[in-house]
Design a protein around this motif. Structure first.
Motif, PDB file in Angstrom:
ATOM      1  N   GLU A  40       9.733  54.461  14.011  1.00 26.53           N
ATOM      2  CA  GLU A  40      10.478  55.592  14.576  1.00 26.53           C
ATOM      3  C   GLU A  40      11.824  55.113  15.130  1.00 26.53           C
ATOM      4  OE1 GLU A  40      10.060  58.798  18.249  1.00 26.53           O
ATOM      5  OE2 GLU A  40       8.322  57.604  17.672  1.00 26.53           O
ATOM      6  N   SER A  73       4.491  48.866  14.027  1.00 29.65           N
ATOM      7  CA  SER A  73       3.860  50.056  14.586  1.00 29.65           C
ATOM      8  C   SER A  73       4.696  51.298  14.287  1.00 29.65           C
ATOM      9  CB  SER A  73       3.692  49.897  16.108  1.00 29.65           C
ATOM     10  OG  SER A  73       4.955  49.935  16.730  1.00 29.65           O
ATOM     11  N   ASP A  74       4.087  52.450  14.523  1.00 25.92           N
ATOM     12  CA  ASP A  74       4.795  53.714  14.321  1.00 25.92           C
ATOM     13  C   ASP A  74       6.018  53.809  15.225  1.00 25.92           C
ATOM     14  OD1 ASP A  74       2.992  54.527  12.409  1.00 25.92           O
ATOM     15  OD2 ASP A  74       1.790  55.744  13.791  1.00 25.92           O
TER      16      ASP A  74
END
Length: 137
Positions: free
Chosen positions: A60, A55-56
């Motif tokens: 991140e 996932s983002d």
């Protein structure tokens, strides 16, 4: 007087030999560790990131960890041990799953960080020599 000088030379020579043996042991341990981590990465059948679902938020977090590692290694020209990197990440990024206001805190176990450092080593972003991580030049 000559006897004392030769004794000192002999003592220094033994110290250097013992130090070299210690470095060689660390290099062997580093190589074994990287080999085992690479094997576990290659065994991951679903080609998914080992530390999340891709996932983002995972991206991140990994980017933040990499930035912190790069900054630490840039400041410490002589490099850092794994333990020092792990402790600094806990100190500077916080210790928990998420912080207030949605910021990402450092929550990896040692094995997860070792795997990530292995990936950075494979990508030639960091190098590992005798138990010390440094930025690649």
């Amino acid at each position: 007087k000559e006897w004392g000088d030769s004794r000192r030379i002999e003592t220094v020579a033994y110290s250097l030999i013992e130090e070299q043996d210690g470095i060689e042991d660390k290099e062997k341990n580093d190589a074994d560790q990287l080999k085992n981590l690479n094997a576990s990465i290659n065994d991951n059948d679903d080609n998914e990131d080992l530390w999340g679902d891709g996932s983002d938020k995972d991206f991140e977090f990994e980017s933040s960890v990499e930035s912190y590692i790069a900054a630490m290694l840039k400041q410490q020209k002589n490099g850092l041990t794994f333990e020092k990197i792990h402790n600094n990440l806990k100190l500077f990024m916080g210790n928990g799953s998420t912080g207030s206001k949605g910021s990402l805190n450092y929550h990896w176990k040692e094995s997860e960080l070792r795997g990530f450092l292995c990936q950075l080593t494979a990508k030639k972003r960091v190098e590992l020599y005798a138990g010390i991580y440094k930025l690649c030049e």
